[in-house]
Enzyme design. Structure first.
Site, PDB file in Angstrom:
ATOM      1  NE  ARG A  93      55.882  37.538  33.202  1.00 30.41           N
ATOM      2  CZ  ARG A  93      54.784  37.821  33.880  1.00 30.41           C
ATOM      3  NH1 ARG A  93      54.754  37.708  35.193  1.00 30.41           N
ATOM      4  NH2 ARG A  93      53.684  38.222  33.252  1.00 30.41           N
ATOM      5  CB  THR A 368      51.487  40.720  42.500  1.00 27.89           C
ATOM      6  OG1 THR A 368      50.835  40.208  41.347  1.00 27.89           O
ATOM      7  CG2 THR A 368      52.978  40.722  42.264  1.00 27.89           C
ATOM      8  CG  ASN A 388      48.186  37.002  36.541  1.00 24.46           C
ATOM      9  OD1 ASN A 388      48.314  38.203  36.736  1.00 24.46           O
ATOM     10  ND2 ASN A 388      47.515  36.524  35.509  1.00 24.46           N
ATOM     11  CD  GLU A 406      52.142  35.405  36.288  1.00 32.05           C
ATOM     12  OE1 GLU A 406      51.832  36.601  36.219  1.00 32.05           O
ATOM     13  OE2 GLU A 406      52.120  34.757  37.356  1.00 32.05           O
ATOM     14  CG  ASP A 409      50.291  38.580  33.188  1.00 33.92           C
ATOM     15  OD1 ASP A 409      49.179  39.111  33.318  1.00 33.92           O
ATOM     16  OD2 ASP A 409      51.142  38.571  34.089  1.00 33.92           O
ATOM     17  CB  SER A 438      55.672  40.968  33.850  1.00 31.57           C
ATOM     18  OG  SER A 438      55.435  41.336  35.197  1.00 31.57           O
ATOM     19  N   GLY A 459      49.697  44.906  41.771  1.00 34.69           N
ATOM     20  CA  GLY A 459      48.615  45.721  41.221  1.00 34.69           C
ATOM     21  C   GLY A 459      48.452  45.653  39.718  1.00 34.69           C
ATOM     22  N   GLY A 460      48.976  44.591  39.068  1.00 34.29           N
ATOM     23  CA  GLY A 460      48.832  44.528  37.609  1.00 34.29           C
ATOM     24  C   GLY A 460      49.430  45.792  37.009  1.00 34.29           C
TER      25      GLY A 460
HETATM   26  O1  DON Z   1      53.133  40.240  35.863  1.00 36.18           O
HETATM   27  C1  DON Z   1      52.135  40.960  35.853  1.00 36.18           C
HETATM   28  O2  DON Z   1      52.103  42.050  35.315  1.00 36.18           O
HETATM   29  C2  DON Z   1      50.891  40.474  36.571  1.00 36.18           C
HETATM   30  N1  DON Z   1      50.886  39.048  36.605  1.00 36.18           N
HETATM   31  C3  DON Z   1      50.838  41.058  37.943  1.00 36.18           C
HETATM   32  C4  DON Z   1      49.538  40.738  38.628  1.00 36.18           C
HETATM   33  C5  DON Z   1      49.287  41.567  39.811  1.00 36.18           C
HETATM   34  O3  DON Z   1      50.057  42.409  40.173  1.00 36.18           O
HETATM   35  C6  DON Z   1      48.040  41.330  40.529  1.00 36.18           C
HETATM   36  N2  DON Z   1      48.093  42.018  41.805  1.00 36.18           N
HETATM   37  N3  DON Z   1      47.529  42.741  42.403  1.00 36.18           N
END
Ligand code: DON
Length: 560
Positions: A93, A368, A388, A406, A409, A438, A459-460
């Site tokens: 990361r 992502t 991100n 990133e 986050d 994350s 998907g965050g």
């Molecule tokens: O690491 C994380 O939690 C975020 N940067 C992920 C972002 C993400 O999945 C966006 N996608 N759809």
């Protein structure tokens, strides 16, 4: 044995139904969101590479053919169960640059300015993608490094065909992304329109960068022309990156979160990922409830899974961040008595209200990507990688690759929501050299000593609930691999309190019942993009999420 790649050439038009199982012999299975990247993984397995080799080659290929999320300028998590049954978690990361400060995204009034941590060079963390792939190769790779990078270089030089989903993403990002001169030239025509579907997109700058990486390995990203030009672009764009940030970046081997769950072993990622702890908390606290008896289409199942997810999010947001800043024993969060007490409090009929209402989460259009690999020796890689946001910070390195955002986050101001509506604590404050917390959650399930499922998603925060629900679908609700991925999902994350659901997940009476408990409910067109591989009695099944038509899962070996 016949070489799979000779008779398995994937077309970009692979239909969802064809994504399931193309049986060949002897190599394993691969699954990603982009068909050329899947082909690269398959070719590497067919050439005698192991799962790690295939995953490294796919990561580089995705940086070319899936540029809104695949990356050289981002980072991610690499979970491996090797052929001997040992498990490893490699964290590549991004870290906050050495010049980062806790208040760098706050204005004079002390308020977070969202754009500063989301768009442009100031939002960029020090990327870990190339160091991560290099480390994985040094430790576990079998084929020469160059053979793993060159397929991506060829895709950048010769081009790949843009599909309709990519056109839509380019259109959505256009306003900001086109401000970057290189992005405007590569991804948009002279009138500023995204190239139409069917266009072959060539990326000469990226091809040259990949060729240098193939030749020089990690040295190409620790200094030299690629990094010096990148840092100059960052300086010009108000960023804080320094050449030393790249020289000093190190991927980290972290503990694997592993726990028994109803006779199976679940492997997940430890902090700075919240994935493994989330899975352990939720799966353990749901143990003992008759979910299978109630079934998938039952309001009590939805309510309980939602309650357990919310409770785990509360801990995630309060306690997790870069392990460097932790001043307590992580074990406390997965302690048996603690989770037993949580189970006692979970209710299928009582909605636990978060203590305050927050704005809605989810700036849409974030990306992502996750890909999964198993090889013929039984090793498995579950890898989630990210910029991100969609096209990250929407700026490109002169070397032809998109840079992450990133830094968003981190909790720009602990206690205030980020772009996902997550309200996080000072354990996730912006600190130079730290990694932001994350939700990326690569997971592997082991049954009878053998890999049984490899799962992950973008998907965050909805990553956590998507991965959880695919596992529940498969093992608790007894679904086939295809249904386990395809079944509509829902999401709860404590704050904000809204329960989001995909069409067909909640029927009218369930919606009514849940809303009478007091929770706001809202539909979302899609949650997650799972690329998963499952063992069945007939061999592997690789399922690229049918929600998205661009992916491809390919099985290259039948059951023995
Ligand atoms: O690491 C994380 O939690 C975020 N940067 C992920 C972002 C993400 O999945 C966006 N996608 N759809």
């Amino acid at each position: 044995m016949f070489v799979a790649a000779l008779f398995l050439s994937l077309s970009p038009l692979v239909a969802p139904a064809a994504q399931q199982a193309l049986a060949t012999d002897g190599y394993g299975a691969v699954c990603s969101s982009q068909v050329d990247a899947t082909q690269v993984g398959l070719d590497i397995l067919a050439a005698g590479g192991n799962a790690v080799d295939a995953a490294i080659a796919m990561h580089f290929a995705l940086a070319v053919t899936y540029p809104y999320a695949g990356n050289l300028g981002g980072g991610g998590f690499f979970l491996l169960r090797d052929a001997n049954g040992e498990a490893w978690f490699l964290d590549f990361r991004e870290v906050a640059p050495a010049a980062a400060t806790p208040d760098m995204y706050l204005n004079e009034g002390g308020k977070p300015v969202a754009d500063w941590s989301r768009v442009g060079w100031k939002a960029v963390g020090v990327p870990g993608a190339v160091p991560g792939m290099w480390e994985a190769h040094q430790r576990w790779g079998k084929l020469p490094w160059k053979e793993l990078v060159m397929p991506a270089a060829a895709l950048a030089r010769n081009g790949y065909v843009i599909d309709h989903l990519e056109v839509k993403r380019l259109q959505r990002a256009a306003k900001t992304f086109k401000k970057d001169a290189l992005a405007a030239r590569l991804f948009y025509d002279a009138d500023g329109e995204a190239w139409p579907a069917g266009t072959r997109l060539r990326q000469p700058e990226l091809a040259a960068t990949l060729q240098t990486i193939a030749k020089d390995g990690i040295d190409a990203m620790r200094g030299g022309a690629i990094i010096e030009e990148l840092v100059a672009a960052s300086d010009a764009g108000g960023g804080i990156l320094r050449v030393e940030d790249f020289r000093d970046y190190r991927p980290e081997l972290r503990p694997v979160i592993r726990f028994d769950w109803q006779g199976r072993e679940v492997l997940g990622a430890s902090p700075p990922s919240s994935g493994g702890i989330f899975l352990q908390q939720v799966l353990t606290s749901l143990d003992g409830f008759p979910l299978r008896l109630w079934g998938f289409q039952d309001v009590r199942s939805v309510q309980l899974i939602g309650e357990a997810s919310s409770a785990a999010f509360r801990d995630r947001n309060k306690w997790l961040g870069d392990p460097a800043g932790r001043d307590f024993d992580l074990q406390a969060l997965v302690d048996k008595d603690y989770l037993r007490e949580r189970r006692r409090r979970l209710s299928g009929t009582h909605y636990t209200r978060p203590n305050s209402d927050m704005p809605q989460p989810f700036a849409e259009h974030l990306q992502t990507t996750h890909f999964s690999v198993v090889d013929g020796d039984g090793a498995a890689v579950s890898c989630t990688t990210t910029l991100n946001g969609l096209f990250g910070a929407k700026v490109m390195a002169p070397g032809g690759f998109v840079m992450n955002n990133e830094m968003d986050d981190f909790a720009a101001k602990p206690g205030e929501p980020n772009q996902f509506g997550l309200v996080q604590s000072s354990y996730n404050a912006v600190i130079a050299g730290n990694r932001p917390l994350s939700s990326m959650s690569p997971a592997i399930v082991v049954v009878d000593g053998k890999v049984d499922a490899v799962v992950g998603s973008p998907g965050g925060p909805t990553i956590l609930t998507s991965v959880l629900q695919v596992i529940l679908n498969r093992y608790v609700f007894g679904m086939s691999p295809y249904r386990a991925v395809n079944a509509p999902r829902f999401h709860r994350q404590d704050l904000p309190p809204t329960l989001h659901f995909e069409p067909r997940r909640l029927n009218a009476s369930m919606r009514y019942a849940l809303s009478t408990l007091g929770q706001p409910i809202k539909s979302r067109s899609t949650l997650g993009d799972v690329n998963a591989i499952f063992r069945t009695s007939n061999g592997w099944r690789a399922i690229a999420d049918p929600r998205w038509s661009g992916g491809a899962g390919v099985v290259a070996t039948p059951a023995e």
